[in-house]
Design an enzyme around this catalytic site. Structure first.
Site, PDB file in Angstrom:
ATOM      1  CB  CYS A 178       4.419   2.606  -2.694  1.00 14.88           C
ATOM      2  SG  CYS A 178       3.325   2.808  -1.267  1.00 14.88           S
ATOM      3  CG  PHE A 202       4.290  -1.561   2.623  1.00 15.65           C
ATOM      4  CD1 PHE A 202       5.358  -0.736   2.924  1.00 15.65           C
ATOM      5  CD2 PHE A 202       3.079  -1.310   3.253  1.00 15.65           C
ATOM      6  CE1 PHE A 202       5.234   0.305   3.830  1.00 15.65           C
ATOM      7  CE2 PHE A 202       2.933  -0.262   4.164  1.00 15.65           C
ATOM      8  CZ  PHE A 202       4.017   0.541   4.455  1.00 15.65           C
ATOM      9  CG  HIS A 213       4.050   7.796  -0.531  1.00 11.04           C
ATOM     10  ND1 HIS A 213       3.901   7.355  -1.829  1.00 11.04           N
ATOM     11  CD2 HIS A 213       4.689   6.783   0.130  1.00 11.04           C
ATOM     12  CE1 HIS A 213       4.418   6.145  -1.947  1.00 11.04           C
ATOM     13  NE2 HIS A 213       4.897   5.781  -0.772  1.00 11.04           N
ATOM     14  CE  LYS A 273       6.622   8.884  -2.929  1.00 13.04           C
ATOM     15  NZ  LYS A 273       7.510   8.624  -4.071  1.00 13.04           N
ATOM     16  CG  HIS A 333       9.913   5.372  -3.327  1.00 13.28           C
ATOM     17  ND1 HIS A 333       8.740   5.347  -4.064  1.00 13.28           N
ATOM     18  CD2 HIS A 333       9.601   4.816  -2.123  1.00 13.28           C
ATOM     19  CE1 HIS A 333       7.775   4.788  -3.350  1.00 13.28           C
ATOM     20  NE2 HIS A 333       8.269   4.464  -2.172  1.00 13.28           N
ATOM     21  CD  GLU A 380      15.030   6.460  -3.596  1.00 13.69           C
ATOM     22  OE1 GLU A 380      14.715   6.487  -4.798  1.00 13.69           O
ATOM     23  OE2 GLU A 380      14.309   6.944  -2.691  1.00 13.69           O
TER      24      GLU A 380
END
Length: 405
Positions: free
Chosen positions: A162, A393, A335, A330, A302, A313
């Site tokens: 991502c 990931f 996402h 998002k 993110h 985060e």
């Protein structure tokens, strides 16, 4: 600005908020969530997603062309055409050998793979399409874009889960600084809302299960967040050296002032609990830009709406930057996986241009453990530097420092 400044001169977007930059930005600025029930996921544990609205590849690309392309490539070609036009460029007149294509993608074309696997199982190997591999291979995202626009310079697809779109933009910037090319079409594209992929995400427990209220399901930094909503789309940016852009009379929309990347080397899917990798990437982006933490006025987080990602985060942003305005788009788009970083970089450019920080949709009761100055409405403020964070990931971290032109 110096002779090595890298400018953004064109933007192209295909997102769940709309087709085109104007429609996408309007949806994000207004904080209109795009999540909805998805009939293609009937019978699944999670039946919602963020699809591109009104997508008609036949109309946009021509039926014959569209049917030879997976959805993730279709998105990219439409976004790239818009970005090229926005930059005032004409592929018929450019030196293709000096034009690069660096795009990000997490998965390639799983829709094509799943469709052709059904053909294999239900019919026979002889009925599998000869276009299976040319349609589904991740590298065809850049390959098809190069063929479409006559770009014969450096050409590749990066895959950092991502973080892919952000990694692509950072790599494109490096190529320009090294004088490997004069223009780069960069960004990312993704079309992973397929039955198999979504079943996998559901089994991992990463998706929001708020299927009774799809519009409220994507809730970054919210107390009752329960996972992300999967989206699809593409974002393409045109990058060139600022001096070259000015020489041809182009509009400089923003500058890619710095880039940082790192690996957590910690876990398959979870961020490092102290966010050490993200912190390293953020500090590297600031150092690359020659800026201080106090210079940052906005962070496009993110912000996936998963419990661990948002908490980690938030701790890092507070520790490194203090209290800049923070948003996660998002909440609107869901996402977009490998395309997320590219699309969010484009939104950050638009925010810098308009001196506005877009809202985080569905932020009703912010998680008190996410101690951030989060925006809930479009907020007008003066700022010259913003960070756009991406995590993936495998512990992938990538951060862009974007500055006013």
């Amino acid at each position: 600005m110096t002779g090595t400044d890298i400018a953004v001169t064109g933007l192209g977007l295909v997102t769940p908020a709309g087709i085109g930059t104007t429609a996408s930005w309007a949806g994000v600025r207004a904080g209109r969530p795009a999540a909805a029930a998805d009939p293609a996921l009937d019978g699944h544990p999670v039946t919602i997603s963020c699809r591109v609205p009104g997508w008609d590849a036949d109309a946009l690309l021509g039926a014959r062309r569209a049917h030879r392309l997976d959805r993730f490539t279709q998105f990219a070609l439409v976004a790239a055409a818009e970005a090229i036009a926005d930059a005032g460029l004409d592929p018929a007149t450019w030196d293709g050998a000096r034009v690069g294509v660096i795009l990000g993608c997490a998965d390639g074309g799983p829709g094509t793979v799943e469709e052709q696997h059904r053909v294999l199982v239900e019919r026979s190997p002889r009925h599998v399409s000869p276009l299976l591999l040319p349609m589904q291979l991740p590298n065809m995202l850049a390959g098809q874009t190069a063929m479409e626009f006559g770009a014969t310079g450096p050409n590749l697809v990066v895959a950092t889960a991502c973080a892919s779109g952000t990694t692509a933009i950072g790599t494109a910037r490096d190529l320009l600084l090294l004088d490997r090319c004069d223009l780069v079409l960069t960004g990312g594209s993704e079309a992973m809302i397929t039955p198999l992929v979504m079943a996998g995400f559901a089994r991992m427990g990463t998706l929001s299960c708020r299927t009774d209220d799809p519009a409220a399901a994507s809730r970054p930094f919210e107390t009752d967040r329960d996972g992300f909503v999967a989206g699809e789309g593409a974002g393409v940016l045109i990058l060139e050296r600022a001096a070259d852009a000015r020489a041809r009379g182009a509009r400089l929309r923003a500058r890619v002032a710095g880039y940082g990347a790192s690996a957590d080397a910690h876990h398959l899917t979870s961020p490092h609990p102290e966010g050490t990798g993200l912190e390293a990437a953020m500090r590297a982006a600031l150092a690359d830009a020659g800026c201080r933490p106090s210079d940052v006025g906005h962070v496009n987080a993110h912000g996936t709406a998963t419990r661990l990602n948002d908490l980690t985060e938030a701790k890092v942003v507070r520790r490194v930057l203090g209290d800049p305005l923070v948003t996660s788009t998002k909440g609107v788009t869901g996402h977009l996986l490998g395309a997320a970083g590219a699309i969010e970089a484009a939104f950050t450019v638009l925010g810098l241009e308009e001196q506005v920080v877009p809202p985080t949709a569905n932020l009703d009761v912010p998680d008190p453990d996410c101690d951030l100055k989060l925006t809930t409405t479009a907020t007008t403020t003066r700022y010259d530097l913003a960070l756009s964070n991406s995590l993936g990931f495998g512990g992938q971290n990538a951060v862009l420092a974007l500055a006013r032109a």
